[in-house]
Scaffold this active site. Structure first.
Site, PDB file in Angstrom:
ATOM      1  N   GLU A  67       0.849  -1.204   0.000  1.00 36.18           N
ATOM      2  CA  GLU A  67       0.000   0.000   0.000  1.00 36.18           C
ATOM      3  C   GLU A  67       0.887   1.259   0.000  1.00 36.18           C
ATOM      4  O   GLU A  67       0.789   2.093  -0.877  1.00 36.18           O
ATOM      5  CB  GLU A  67      -0.899  -0.024   1.240  1.00 36.18           C
ATOM      6  CG  GLU A  67      -1.781   1.211   1.363  1.00 36.18           C
ATOM      7  CD  GLU A  67      -2.439   1.335   2.726  1.00 36.18           C
ATOM      8  OE1 GLU A  67      -1.968   0.717   3.708  1.00 36.18           O
ATOM      9  OE2 GLU A  67      -3.422   2.090   2.820  1.00 36.18           O
ATOM     10  N   HIS A  68       1.736   1.364   1.014  1.00 30.88           N
ATOM     11  CA  HIS A  68       2.656   2.508   1.098  1.00 30.88           C
ATOM     12  C   HIS A  68       4.078   2.024   0.914  1.00 30.88           C
ATOM     13  O   HIS A  68       4.475   1.034   1.521  1.00 30.88           O
ATOM     14  CB  HIS A  68       2.649   3.150   2.493  1.00 30.88           C
ATOM     15  CG  HIS A  68       1.312   3.580   2.972  1.00 30.88           C
ATOM     16  ND1 HIS A  68       0.567   2.851   3.860  1.00 30.88           N
ATOM     17  CD2 HIS A  68       0.603   4.702   2.730  1.00 30.88           C
ATOM     18  CE1 HIS A  68      -0.540   3.497   4.147  1.00 30.88           C
ATOM     19  NE2 HIS A  68      -0.551   4.623   3.470  1.00 30.88           N
TER      20      HIS A  68
HETATM   21  N1  LIG Z   1      -2.624   5.113   7.031  1.00 32.40           N
HETATM   22  C1  LIG Z   1      -4.055   5.063   6.802  1.00 32.40           C
HETATM   23  C2  LIG Z   1      -4.336   4.237   5.539  1.00 32.40           C
HETATM   24  O1  LIG Z   1      -3.602   4.620   4.463  1.00 32.40           O
HETATM   25  C3  LIG Z   1      -4.680   6.419   6.726  1.00 32.40           C
HETATM   26  C4  LIG Z   1      -4.696   7.160   8.021  1.00 32.40           C
HETATM   27  C5  LIG Z   1      -5.651   7.948   8.533  1.00 32.40           C
HETATM   28  N2  LIG Z   1      -5.222   8.431   9.721  1.00 32.40           N
HETATM   29  C6  LIG Z   1      -4.031   7.947   9.929  1.00 32.40           C
HETATM   30  N3  LIG Z   1      -3.707   7.194   8.901  1.00 32.40           N
END
Ligand SMILES: N[C@H](CO)Cc1c[nH]c[nH+]1
Length: 375
Positions: A274-275
């Site tokens: 994803e990241h």
């Molecule tokens: N990392 C999560 C999903 O990509 C998104 C998010 C919202 N608040 C903190 N992180």
């Protein structure tokens, strides 16, 4: 009971029982039943509750997300040929629904969905979100909804919220549902797909750091741990051509050491996270060779949480290896693409034989006739 069956039963119950069934499930899971629509007075209360300095933080973040998404807007595309016009017309979806998790609220997600929707020109936006323990929707969610001009908010969560939006229970049916949720919400989105569109199925959060051995251990660890904070099923990997760093006993972090960058990149593309963060001497060179990732964060000053919150790039991203075939949320997800053709006689007659012959090949005499009939 299998999750598929469990969700199907709830959706069937609310399809046949309507708003009363939604109310029963909401009482059972969230402790609150009807009325669901958040009154204007609650938007005003949220506005009072949030201190000015936080409103300023939200407004500045809004601006960054807006600026980074405005560039994505696609105008109609046309081609002119022999007096004909061929093209693709972009039209906003009329009514969308946004699912915002209520138990562990993510108000930043309201901006990540609402801002590209506004840029696309979506007219009606609905938010559903389970109430907090005081029976109210999270005030930040309401404040941001207000900024976006959204005043149709319902304090419904879970499978029943997805069903309400898809079947139009207690509200007008939506055309497409957006937003992340737990595995029950995901399954509900999967099952209502077809009644409505859905943005995607978001699984547990994932992060991969790619290092050539020059990245700072402290940064790598902090970034990997950041996404594990989302929950026990979140995943984190370090892929490095340097030495394995100590993961401080955190066995949830997978460390892979490679002989060379070619092998590393091939593994990274196979995992399709994803990241992805690239922390290396020449991160851009590695960036050009990455094919599969929801979002790529390049260099030392692009930790994933900065992207989650304030860089302005979208944080709704494909997970579980699906970045091999799907994409980060963009303005395009809020638009339909309609192909059109306005055809001149000259253009039609010049190439009609192509259509006539293809109709013969496919054995479609009535297709043939329609084209042949033109004088
Ligand atoms: N990392 C999560 C999903 O990509 C998104 C998010 C919202 N608040 C903190 N992180």
């Amino acid at each position: 009971m299998e999750i598929e069956e469990y969700v199907k039963n709830i959706l069937n119950d609310i399809k046949s029982g309507g708003i009363d069934a939604v109310s029963e499930y909401s009482k059972k899971f969230d402790g609150y039943g009807m009325p669901f629509k958040v009154p204007e007075s609650e938007f005003a209360e949220a506005n009072e509750l949030i201190p000015e300095y936080q409103k300023d933080i939200i407004n500045r973040t809004y601006k960054r997300i807006y600026e980074n998404h405005a560039i994505q807007y696609n105008n109609d595309k046309v081609r002119f040929s022999r007096g004909s016009i061929y093209g693709i017309r972009y039209t906003p979806i009329e009514r969308i629904g946004m699912y915002i998790p209520g138990k562990k609220p993510l108000p930043s997600t309201v901006m990540m969905i609402g801002i590209p929707a506004k840029i696309a020109g979506v007219r009606d936006i609905v938010i559903v979100s389970a109430p907090e323990s005081n029976g109210r929707v999270n005030p930040y969610t309401l404040y941001i909804a207000g900024l976006l001009g959204i005043h149709e908010v319902y304090r419904i969560g879970g499978v029943q919220a997805i069903g309400s939006m898809a079947y139009g229970i207690g509200m007008k049916k939506v055309d497409k549902i957006f937003g992340p949720g737990n595995s029950y919400v995901n399954e509900a989105k999967r099952q209502v797909y077809g009644f409505t569109g859905i943005d995607g199925l978001y699984g547990p959060s994932e992060v991969m750091v790619i290092s050539d051995g020059t990245a700072k251990d402290e940064y790598i660890l902090a970034d990997l741990n950041s996404q594990l904070e989302h929950g026990i099923t979140s995943k984190a990997w370090l892929l490095t051509t340097g030495k394995a760093i100590s993961t401080a006993g955190n066995e949830r972090i997978g460390v892979m050491v490679f002989e060379n960058m070619d092998e590393l990149i091939s593994k990274a593309n196979e995992i399709a996270p994803e990241h992805m963060e690239i922390q290396a001497k020449d991160p851009m060179e590695i960036f050009t060779r990455i094919k599969n990732a929801g979002a790529i964060y390049i260099g030392e000053y692009a930790p994933v949480p900065a992207g989650d919150y304030f860089l302005g790039v979208n944080h709704l991203l494909p997970t579980g290896g699906t970045s091999r075939f799907s994409s980060a949320l963009t303005v395009d997800d809020f638009m339909k693409k309609t192909s059109f053709a306005s055809v001149s006689r000259e253009d039609f007659m010049a190439d009609r034989e192509l259509g006539l012959e293809l109709a013969k090949i496919e054995g479609m005499p009535l297709h043939y006739k329609s084209m042949e009939a033109r004088l």
